[in-house]
Design an enzyme around this catalytic site. Sequence first.
Site, PDB file in Angstrom:
ATOM      1  CE1 TYR A  82      10.752  -5.444 -12.356  1.00 32.67           C
ATOM      2  CE2 TYR A  82      12.130  -7.468 -11.765  1.00 32.67           C
ATOM      3  CZ  TYR A  82      11.216  -6.588 -11.477  1.00 32.67           C
ATOM      4  OH  TYR A  82      10.826  -6.272  -9.994  1.00 32.67           O
TER       5      TYR A  82
ATOM      6  CB  SER B 286      13.805  -7.635  -7.999  1.00 32.34           C
ATOM      7  OG  SER B 286      13.190  -8.992  -8.225  1.00 32.34           O
TER       8      SER B 286
HETATM    9  P1  NAD Z   1       3.619  -0.799  -8.057  1.00 32.39           P
HETATM   10  O1  NAD Z   1       3.004  -0.754  -9.452  1.00 32.39           O
HETATM   11  O2  NAD Z   1       2.689  -1.033  -6.835  1.00 32.39           O
HETATM   12  O3  NAD Z   1       4.195   0.441  -7.665  1.00 32.39           O
HETATM   13  C1  NAD Z   1       5.222   1.149  -8.591  1.00 32.39           C
HETATM   14  C2  NAD Z   1       5.318   2.604  -8.265  1.00 32.39           C
HETATM   15  O4  NAD Z   1       6.234   3.450  -8.925  1.00 32.39           O
HETATM   16  C3  NAD Z   1       3.927   3.296  -8.258  1.00 32.39           C
HETATM   17  O5  NAD Z   1       4.054   4.391  -7.309  1.00 32.39           O
HETATM   18  C4  NAD Z   1       4.088   4.280  -9.699  1.00 32.39           C
HETATM   19  O6  NAD Z   1       3.170   5.230  -9.923  1.00 32.39           O
HETATM   20  C5  NAD Z   1       5.562   4.536  -9.667  1.00 32.39           C
HETATM   21  N1  NAD Z   1       6.346   4.671 -10.814  1.00 32.39           N
HETATM   22  C6  NAD Z   1       6.319   3.691 -12.089  1.00 32.39           C
HETATM   23  N2  NAD Z   1       6.942   4.597 -12.876  1.00 32.39           N
HETATM   24  C7  NAD Z   1       7.237   5.851 -12.337  1.00 32.39           C
HETATM   25  C8  NAD Z   1       8.175   6.894 -12.864  1.00 32.39           C
HETATM   26  N3  NAD Z   1       8.817   6.802 -14.227  1.00 32.39           N
HETATM   27  N4  NAD Z   1       8.271   8.050 -11.967  1.00 32.39           N
HETATM   28  C9  NAD Z   1       7.865   7.936 -10.786  1.00 32.39           C
HETATM   29  N5  NAD Z   1       7.177   6.872 -10.287  1.00 32.39           N
HETATM   30  C10 NAD Z   1       7.073   6.066 -11.172  1.00 32.39           C
HETATM   31  O7  NAD Z   1       4.743  -1.752  -7.977  1.00 32.39           O
HETATM   32  P2  NAD Z   1       5.573  -2.472  -6.816  1.00 32.39           P
HETATM   33  O8  NAD Z   1       5.358  -3.985  -6.687  1.00 32.39           O
HETATM   34  O9  NAD Z   1       5.249  -2.017  -5.711  1.00 32.39           O
HETATM   35  O10 NAD Z   1       7.112  -2.229  -7.201  1.00 32.39           O
HETATM   36  C11 NAD Z   1       7.975  -1.288  -6.367  1.00 32.39           C
HETATM   37  C12 NAD Z   1       9.494  -1.736  -6.620  1.00 32.39           C
HETATM   38  O11 NAD Z   1       9.380  -3.112  -5.965  1.00 32.39           O
HETATM   39  C13 NAD Z   1       9.562  -1.883  -8.337  1.00 32.39           C
HETATM   40  O12 NAD Z   1      11.068  -1.675  -8.253  1.00 32.39           O
HETATM   41  C14 NAD Z   1       9.531  -3.241  -8.536  1.00 32.39           C
HETATM   42  O13 NAD Z   1      10.579  -3.685  -9.356  1.00 32.39           O
HETATM   43  C15 NAD Z   1      10.157  -3.816  -7.122  1.00 32.39           C
HETATM   44  N6  NAD Z   1       9.802  -5.168  -7.019  1.00 32.39           N
HETATM   45  C16 NAD Z   1       8.508  -5.662  -6.825  1.00 32.39           C
HETATM   46  C17 NAD Z   1       8.063  -6.828  -6.524  1.00 32.39           C
HETATM   47  C18 NAD Z   1       6.830  -7.608  -6.428  1.00 32.39           C
HETATM   48  O14 NAD Z   1       6.464  -8.822  -6.464  1.00 32.39           O
HETATM   49  N7  NAD Z   1       5.819  -6.644  -6.459  1.00 32.39           N
HETATM   50  C19 NAD Z   1       9.306  -8.118  -6.150  1.00 32.39           C
HETATM   51  C20 NAD Z   1      10.480  -7.476  -6.171  1.00 32.39           C
HETATM   52  C21 NAD Z   1      10.847  -6.093  -6.565  1.00 32.39           C
END
Ligand code: NAD
Length: 263
Positions: A158, A145
């Site tokens: 985080y 991130s």
């Molecule tokens: P999201 O909530 O849409 O998806 C998260 C996914 O992780 C889901 O499929 C969920 O079921 C899975 N998950 C959560 N805990 C789990 C576990 N213990 N075991 C297995 N699966 C698990 O979120 P997202 O925004 O798509 O996030 C995905 C990644 O991107 C994360 O690492 C997040 O930190 C990172 N990220 C997101 C953003 C943003 O703005 N959305 C920005 C930077 C980084």
Amino acid sequence: MADSLKGKCAVITGSTSGIGLGMARALAAQGVHVMINGFGDAAAIEDVRAGIEKEFGVKARYNGADISKPDQVEALIKATNSELGSIDILINNAGIQFTSAVDAFPLDKWDAIISTNLSSAFYGIKYALPFMRAKKWGRIISTASVHGLVASPQKAAYVAAKHGIIGLTKVVGLETAGSGITCNAICPGWVLTPLVQKQIDAIAAENKISVEAAKEKLVAEKQPSKQFVTPEELGAYLVFLCSDAATQITGSAMTMDGGWTAQ
Ligand code: NAD
């Protein structure tokens, strides 16, 4: 680019939703067989899995491992190898969020974020690397991130976990340099996914504004482009990092953040 990935096998953690799903679809579009992982409604997950197989003509399997647990990650990696036939690409993507001032941060939330957002990547790399070393080819990419590079208040666990991902990426990049395996981190800015929607809903409630206004407020505060990054754009970035053209990119933290970290 497409030909070099066709027939390879990937596991993408947290791919039942958001960014991970975009990444799984982008790899499948290149002919990569995919292991889907994450939580959610069983019927909806089956729709996603079957939809990928039908749309892209690749093998798609699902494994519901909780990636915060080392034994479950080991089983996930082994299942990927046995069910898809190989493990060439590991995407450490699953992640969770919780916001609070550091002195009020609940201990259990700290532990959950560190194990889900950081330790999980160590487990995945530890168990997948021997398969990649045997084939002298591999791609390890973690969704870090912008919070792996800079901080925001209220996000102690985080930000610590995401900085940790970038440190781990550098070490693995060094340990695998020249072996045909690369290890990189992608650092997105805001992406409109369920994880961020929760933060938007909280802003709307706190400020007594509409969800649409909260969305604009959130993205404008940090991201100069004032536009969300999309899972599809991240998927395309990932495909490039998996390609032969990216052989010399390793140990890197690559941003896609609409200018967030340029400030
Ligand atoms: P999201 O909530 O849409 O998806 C998260 C996914 O992780 C889901 O499929 C969920 O079921 C899975 N998950 C959560 N805990 C789990 C576990 N213990 N075991 C297995 N699966 C698990 O979120 P997202 O925004 O798509 O996030 C995905 C990644 O991107 C994360 O690492 C997040 O930190 C990172 N990220 C997101 C953003 C943003 O703005 N959305 C920005 C930077 C980084």
